[in-house]
Write an enzyme that holds these catalytic residues in place. Structure first.
Site, mmCIF file in Angstrom:
data_model
loop_
_atom_site.group_PDB
_atom_site.id
_atom_site.type_symbol
_atom_site.label_atom_id
_atom_site.label_comp_id
_atom_site.label_asym_id
_atom_site.label_seq_id
_atom_site.Cartn_x
_atom_site.Cartn_y
_atom_site.Cartn_z
ATOM 1 N N GLY A 197 25.985 -45.052 0.082
ATOM 2 C CA GLY A 197 26.327 -46.272 0.892
ATOM 3 C C GLY A 197 27.698 -46.674 0.411
ATOM 4 O O GLY A 197 28.572 -46.121 -0.281
ATOM 5 N N SER B 261 26.147 -33.159 -4.112
ATOM 6 C CA SER B 261 26.173 -32.071 -3.306
ATOM 7 C C SER B 261 25.570 -32.438 -1.891
ATOM 8 O O SER B 261 25.309 -33.665 -1.719
ATOM 9 C CB SER B 261 25.100 -31.034 -3.812
ATOM 10 O OG SER B 261 23.796 -31.543 -3.918
ATOM 11 N N GLY B 262 26.044 -31.316 -0.906
ATOM 12 C CA GLY B 262 25.506 -31.713 0.340
ATOM 13 C C GLY B 262 24.624 -30.864 0.983
ATOM 14 O O GLY B 262 24.574 -29.535 0.381
ATOM 15 N N ARG B 263 23.859 -30.788 1.869
ATOM 16 C CA ARG B 263 22.981 -29.684 2.483
ATOM 17 C C ARG B 263 22.616 -30.017 3.903
ATOM 18 O O ARG B 263 22.717 -31.076 4.592
ATOM 19 C CB ARG B 263 21.567 -30.027 1.723
ATOM 20 C CG ARG B 263 21.455 -29.935 0.236
ATOM 21 C CD ARG B 263 19.986 -30.140 -0.040
ATOM 22 N NE ARG B 263 19.536 -31.478 0.282
ATOM 23 C CZ ARG B 263 18.290 -31.674 0.200
ATOM 24 N NH1 ARG B 263 17.283 -30.934 -0.057
ATOM 25 N NH2 ARG B 263 17.932 -32.805 0.661
ATOM 26 N N GLY C 138 14.350 -36.884 -5.084
ATOM 27 C CA GLY C 138 14.338 -35.682 -6.227
ATOM 28 C C GLY C 138 13.627 -36.350 -7.318
ATOM 29 O O GLY C 138 13.128 -35.342 -8.205
ATOM 30 N N HIS D 148 22.164 -44.588 5.884
ATOM 31 C CA HIS D 148 22.031 -44.572 4.389
ATOM 32 C C HIS D 148 20.757 -44.022 3.867
ATOM 33 O O HIS D 148 19.595 -44.148 4.261
ATOM 34 C CB HIS D 148 21.999 -46.215 4.110
ATOM 35 C CG HIS D 148 22.057 -46.660 2.580
ATOM 36 N ND1 HIS D 148 21.580 -47.528 1.973
ATOM 37 C CD2 HIS D 148 22.680 -45.867 1.411
ATOM 38 C CE1 HIS D 148 21.807 -47.616 0.641
ATOM 39 N NE2 HIS D 148 22.214 -46.451 0.472
ATOM 40 N N ASP D 149 21.030 -42.875 3.086
ATOM 41 C CA ASP D 149 20.089 -41.986 2.460
ATOM 42 C C ASP D 149 18.901 -42.814 2.070
ATOM 43 O O ASP D 149 17.861 -42.419 2.212
ATOM 44 C CB ASP D 149 20.635 -41.044 1.742
ATOM 45 C CG ASP D 149 21.376 -41.651 0.428
ATOM 46 O OD1 ASP D 149 21.486 -42.989 0.122
ATOM 47 O OD2 ASP D 149 22.107 -40.874 -0.211
ATOM 48 N N ASN E 242 19.158 -52.252 -6.691
ATOM 49 C CA ASN E 242 19.910 -51.187 -7.126
ATOM 50 C C ASN E 242 19.700 -51.069 -8.766
ATOM 51 O O ASN E 242 20.393 -52.015 -9.230
ATOM 52 C CB ASN E 242 21.295 -51.297 -6.677
ATOM 53 C CG ASN E 242 21.579 -51.118 -5.145
ATOM 54 O OD1 ASN E 242 21.291 -50.086 -4.579
ATOM 55 N ND2 ASN E 242 21.714 -52.173 -4.380
#
Length: 468
Positions: free
Chosen positions: A84, A14-16, A414, A243-244, A305
């Protein structure tokens, strides 16, 4: 004083669009956040390739900006962050040559083996400092070259996903540092493209643009974008930790140098590590699968990762289709009461692209002679225990590479809301676990914009905002 900054935060599902308003009062600066618009993201198979639907994502971003404009905020700027490695290619007319291919596409599966058939892994890591994953940009480009993909040769710009969104807002093409660092094509020490490697691989050098650091103003809104959104053309687009993970880490309240804390950005992926001033490029770091990704302020986030909540997310999707329980709080309660079953290797390749996650877990356990989970609670407990065990291994590996062991673990994102996983992680690692903020990515995105604008002037002031 109050100013509003918009974070466009894109995830794999999803995006916000989130509005962050900073207010300065007698007791300092406070941050108020509102989710203005949420939309879905999905992967689309076209022929033999798995793509992201970039036009749909861009249209949703525009809709979110439009909704923010209608709310009457005093909007200063927009910052964009995504996952990424993935990218789009822009031709001489400024057109996207094709929808970006998703990192879960299979065409890069064997490219690392082909690459290292002629390249020394130790020497390569000493320059790139990046964990070798077949999903990395380097291997996608090599797969395109091997297939003689014409898109690679007509391209004028390679733009990672945040760069691509920014380009269509401003018309300015450049590459933000933190997202570019996921490519395996940067020199970790210079924080710039490894031009020697790019030339040796026969990749078109012109597509690799200027590297810009978080906090750089990339441009202002194009006239037609301003018209579509209702925002003034003067609204800036600012490079954040695009990069989140890096935006999330920027929102952490501490770091290794100040309080010996590590971070765990917990989402679809788990990113575990520490914030450093310089990369660690040793053979030992390479063998332990640590990566040196760029952080906000030119820092290095030395991390692993790890497969994160992906397995749980796929299980819940399956349960939804089967009409079973999908509420995470209820599933967690069921897991608290469930019996211990097998521990699985969450990073095993079989869990990355499964046809069915529950069936894959059962087959993995059966083939390994382990007791498989049978109920929803047992599946939930199995995955959380397995993640906690994987985090302990990461902590142990990290401590062998640092001058002092870590003492705290800050879980952000989250996944920090998963109290069962937090408790199991604390028990497994023996570390003090500090959970939150859950909205770390959006907070880091917004505060980088505020720093660029001068609304906040120091790291200490940013920390005070985060703690409130």
């Amino acid at each position: 004083m109050s100013k509003t900054y918009l974070a466009a935060d894109f995830g794999g599902g999803s995006g916000r669009i989130i509005a962050g308003t900073l207010r300065r009062g007698a007791d300092g600066v406070t941050l108020e956040m509102e989710e203005v618009y949420r939309f879905s993201n999905r992967q689309v198979r076209l022929g033999d390739y798995l793509h992201w639907d970039f036009p749909a994502l861009y249209a949703d971003m525009i809709e979110g900006l439009h909704r923010a404009a209608r709310k009457g905020y005093d909007i200063v700027s927009v910052g964009i962050d995504t996952w990424g490695v993935d990218f789009g290619l822009i031709d001489s007319l400024g057109m996207l040559t094709g929808n970006p291919v998703c990192y879960r596409d299979t065409h890069t599966d064997h490219m690392p083996e082909e690459f290292f058939a002629t390249v020394d892994p130790t020497a390569h890591y000493a320059e790139a400092g990046i964990q070798v994953l077949s999903i990395n940009t380097l291997f996608r480009l090599l797969a395109m070259k091997k297939a003689n993909d014409p898109k690679l040769y007509i391209a004028h710009h390679l733009l990672f996903m945040p760069d691509l969104f920014s380009y269509y807002l401003t018309g300015v093409a450049n590459n933000e540092y933190t997202i570019a660092s996921t490519s395996e094509l940067l020199d970790a020490r210079t924080r710039d493209w490894n031009r020697r490697l790019i030339a040796e691989l026969g990749l078109p050098e012109k597509i690799f643009g200027p590297i810009v650091m978080p906090g750089t103003v990339r441009g202002t809104l194009l006239p037609h974008v301003a018209e579509q959104t209702g925002l003034p053309e003067s609204v800036k687009v600012v490079a954040v930790g695009s990069h989140d993970t890096q935006s999330a880490v920027f929102a952490c309240g501490g770091n290794y140098s100040t309080d010996r804390s590590a971070f765990l950005s917990s989402g679809t992926w788990s990113l575990f590590g520490v914030e450093l001033t310089e990369p660690i490029l040793t053979e030992e770091a390479s063998k332990a699968d640590f990566t040196n990704e760029g952080g906000v302020g030119g820092t290095i986030n030395f991390l692993q990762n790890i497969t994160g909540l992906w397995i749980l997310q796929r299980l819940v999707d399956e349960w939804h289709r089967e009409g079973l329980e999908t509420d995470y709080s209820r599933l967690t309660a069921m897991a608290e009461e469930a019996a211990d079953t097998a521990l699985i290797d969450v990073d095993h390749p079989c869990f990355q692209k499964p046809e069915g996650m529950a069936g894959t877990i059962t087959r993995y356990c059966t083939e390994a002679g382990l007791t498989p989970p049978r109920t929803q609670g047992e599946y939930m407990r199995c995955v959380c225990r397995s993640l906690a065990a994987r985090y302990k291994r990461a902590v142990d590996q990290l401590n062998t590479l640092l001058p002092h062991p870590v003492e705290k673990l800050r879980i952000i994102g989250g996944g920090s809301n998963n109290k069962l996983l937090n408790r199991l992680t604390a028990e497994a690692t023996g570390l003090e676990v500090i959970a939150g903020p859950a909205e770390a990515t959006a907070i880091g995105n917004i505060l980088t914009q505020a720093l660029a604008d001068g609304t906040i002037s120091s790291k200490s002031e940013i920390t005070s905002v985060i703690e409130k």
